[in-house]
Design an enzyme around this catalytic site. Structure first.
Site, short mmCIF file in Angstrom:
data_model
loop_
_atom_site.label_atom_id
_atom_site.label_comp_id
_atom_site.label_asym_id
_atom_site.label_seq_id
_atom_site.Cartn_x
_atom_site.Cartn_y
_atom_site.Cartn_z
N CYS A 120 0.82 -1.22 0.00
CA CYS A 120 0.00 0.00 0.00
C CYS A 120 0.85 1.26 0.00
CB CYS A 120 -0.95 -0.04 1.18
SG CYS A 120 -2.12 -1.38 0.99
N GLU A 121 1.63 1.41 -1.03
CA GLU A 121 2.41 2.63 -1.24
C GLU A 121 2.50 2.85 -2.74
OE1 GLU A 121 6.04 3.43 0.80
OE2 GLU A 121 5.48 2.22 2.54
N TYR B 171 20.64 -9.38 -4.51
CA TYR B 171 19.94 -8.37 -3.72
C TYR B 171 18.43 -8.42 -3.97
CZ TYR B 171 24.81 -7.01 -3.60
OH TYR B 171 26.17 -7.05 -3.47
N1 LLP Z 1 32.60 -6.36 -1.19
C1 LLP Z 1 32.14 -5.39 -0.38
C2 LLP Z 1 33.00 -4.90 0.70
C3 LLP Z 1 30.85 -4.88 -0.57
O1 LLP Z 1 30.40 -3.91 0.23
C4 LLP Z 1 30.03 -5.37 -1.61
C5 LLP Z 1 28.68 -4.88 -1.84
C6 LLP Z 1 30.56 -6.41 -2.43
C7 LLP Z 1 31.85 -6.86 -2.20
C8 LLP Z 1 29.80 -7.03 -3.56
O2 LLP Z 1 29.45 -6.10 -4.54
P1 LLP Z 1 28.82 -6.63 -5.92
O3 LLP Z 1 29.86 -7.47 -6.60
O4 LLP Z 1 27.62 -7.42 -5.60
O5 LLP Z 1 28.49 -5.41 -6.66
N2 LLP Z 1 21.81 -3.62 -2.67
C9 LLP Z 1 22.50 -2.99 -3.77
C10 LLP Z 1 23.97 -3.37 -3.82
C11 LLP Z 1 24.73 -3.09 -2.53
C12 LLP Z 1 26.13 -3.61 -2.55
C13 LLP Z 1 26.77 -3.49 -1.19
N3 LLP Z 1 28.12 -3.97 -1.12
C14 LLP Z 1 21.76 -3.32 -5.07
O6 LLP Z 1 20.75 -4.00 -5.03
O7 LLP Z 1 22.18 -2.90 -6.14
#
Ligand code: LLP
Length: 408
Positions: A331-332, A360
């Site tokens: 409901c948003e 994610y």
């Molecule tokens: N290493 C560190 C220290 C991190 O903080 C992160 C992600 C990763 C590795 C992995 O990053 P990746 O390869 O997945 O880009 N919720 C957001 C993304 C937040 C990422 C946080 N840190 C989204 O849905 O796009």
């Protein structure tokens, strides 16, 4: 639409919706592609950033492939140990974490990647001589949006550049077992340049430390490799990126091991979210397809304005009739999965597939509006297996306590 040899619509009918469906083979392929790209040039450890997806079956598959883990909380550490990872293969990179969490992680024998001077001084009292590395703030940021850029100057993460050398010297005086250096520029960036710029900063610091007699075993370049979400988008050339980065490290340092922490790259395109159409609405200026998944199930569109490709799984290849917003039961008005998408005559009961939902997706889902967390299914070679049951209402309120004086 077929995933892992199974019809998506059959999965929705058999298991119910909403449901995240992961293709095991794609997961394995993604891991192997990134590992091989780097390991052909130098000793490489891929630490899967499990914040992207902590399903135990998915963690098992990556453990079988030989992955290590990048964990950010004691909860992630314990989940990965439960999934069969040796603590030696886990690296813990917390930010603003408590003494009790640091102690619990250290007691398990997990290496700690220190984020601040404060954390270093606290850890020295809690776990003297522990195995550590340091996260530095490289002054280079990259990502799909402002909310996920982490390496820029002034960021909340890491040791500011001007403090790196004094911090390592202090860590040596404190008697830590110093192993490496780490940086993470952000998440979902699609350009290789920031990775090279960050590597340059890491190399400069490795050499300045070496001059002081502090030798490191590994350089950790974090995660953040972007993947295409839109149909026309191109993939980043990981092979070329691997060649450049390993070239820089082997040419300019004595460091023997490279660590990387991809999350999104490994799990993102392994998974689709299937959601059933409950409701169709023509609101004049807009037409809506109302589904049983909302931002409680997949928050990325609402939170980051992220694009996820969407299709009707049971009408693959049919001509699109109009444009629709795909929205959920929350409901948003910010509750949407996709906007202005051409779709083939959507009807109640159809199954909408939201692509690239493995990173994610489930891991950021919530109980908002008291909606239970949804199911997860694994598909492989024509077989579909449940890897998470849907939550029940009882499970949603199991931790709540009604004081005796309020009881009925
Ligand atoms: N290493 C560190 C220290 C991190 O903080 C992160 C992600 C990763 C590795 C992995 O990053 P990746 O390869 O997945 O880009 N919720 C957001 C993304 C937040 C990422 C946080 N840190 C989204 O849905 O796009």
């Amino acid at each position: 639409m077929v995933i892992g040899g199974v019809h998506a619509a059959d999965i929705a009918d058999e298991f119910g919706t909403p449901v995240y469906v992961t293709d095991e083979q794609r997961l394995r392929d993604n891991y192997r592609r990134i590992y091989e790209a780097f390991s052909k040039y130098m000793d490489t450890r891929v630490h899967y950033a499990c914040k992207a997806n902590t399903n135990l079956a998915i963690l098992r598959i990556l453990e079988q492939e030989g992955a290590g883990i990048d964990a950010v909380s004691i909860g992630e550490v314990l989940t990965c140990i439960k999934a069969g990872y040796s603590p030696k293969r886990i690296m813990y990179t917390g930010v603003n974490v408590s003494d009790s969490e640091l102690k619990a992680v250290a007691d398990l024998g997990v290496m700690i990647n220190i984020d601040s001077e404060s954390e270093m001084e606290r850890l020295a009292r809690i776990a003297p001589g522990h195995q550590v590395s340091f996260r530095i703030t490289p002054g280079v940021g990259s990502g799909h949006g402002a909310k996920v850029i982490t390496g820029n100057k002034g960021a909340k993460f890491g040791i500011p550049l001007d403090k790196v050398i004094p911090v390592y010297s202090r860590a040596e005086d404190l008697g830590f077992d110093i192993r490496g250096i780490h940086a993470h520029i952000g998440s979902g960036g699609q350009s290789p340049e920031p990775f090279a710029d960050m590597t340059e900063v890491l190399i400069d610091n490795v050499n300045r430390l070496s001059d002081l007699g502090i030798k490191l075993d590994f350089i950790d370049i974090g995660g953040g490799i972007g993947v295409p979400y839109r149909p026309q988008e191109e993939e980043m050339d990981v092979g070329e990126m691997a060649m450049n980065i390993t070239d820089m490290i082997t040419e300019y340092t004595d460091v023997k091991t490279l660590v990387l922490e991809p999350g999104r790259y490994i799990v993102c395109d392994s998974t689709v979210l299937l959601t059933r159409v409950n409701d169709i609405k023509d609101a004049g200026v807009k037409k809506y397809v109302g589904c049983d998944a909302g931002f409680n199930t997949l928050i990325r569109p609402a939170m980051y304005d992220s694009y996820h490709y969407a299709a009707i799984a049971n009408k693959f290849g049919k001509a699109c009739t109009d444009k629709f917003d795909i929205v959920g039961p929350i409901c948003e008005s910010g509750d949407y999965l996709a906007r202005d998408r051409p779709l083939p005559d959507p009807k109640e009961g159809d199954i909408v597939a939201i692509y690239n939902a493995g990173a994610y997706g489930f891991s950021m889902s919530s109980n908002y509006n008291s909606r239970p967390l949804c199911r997860e299914v694994l598909v492989n070679e024509g077989r579909a297996e449940l890897i998470r049951e849907a939550e029940t209402p009882e499970e949603m309120w199991r931790h709540q306590i009604v004081p005796e004086r309020l009881s009925r």
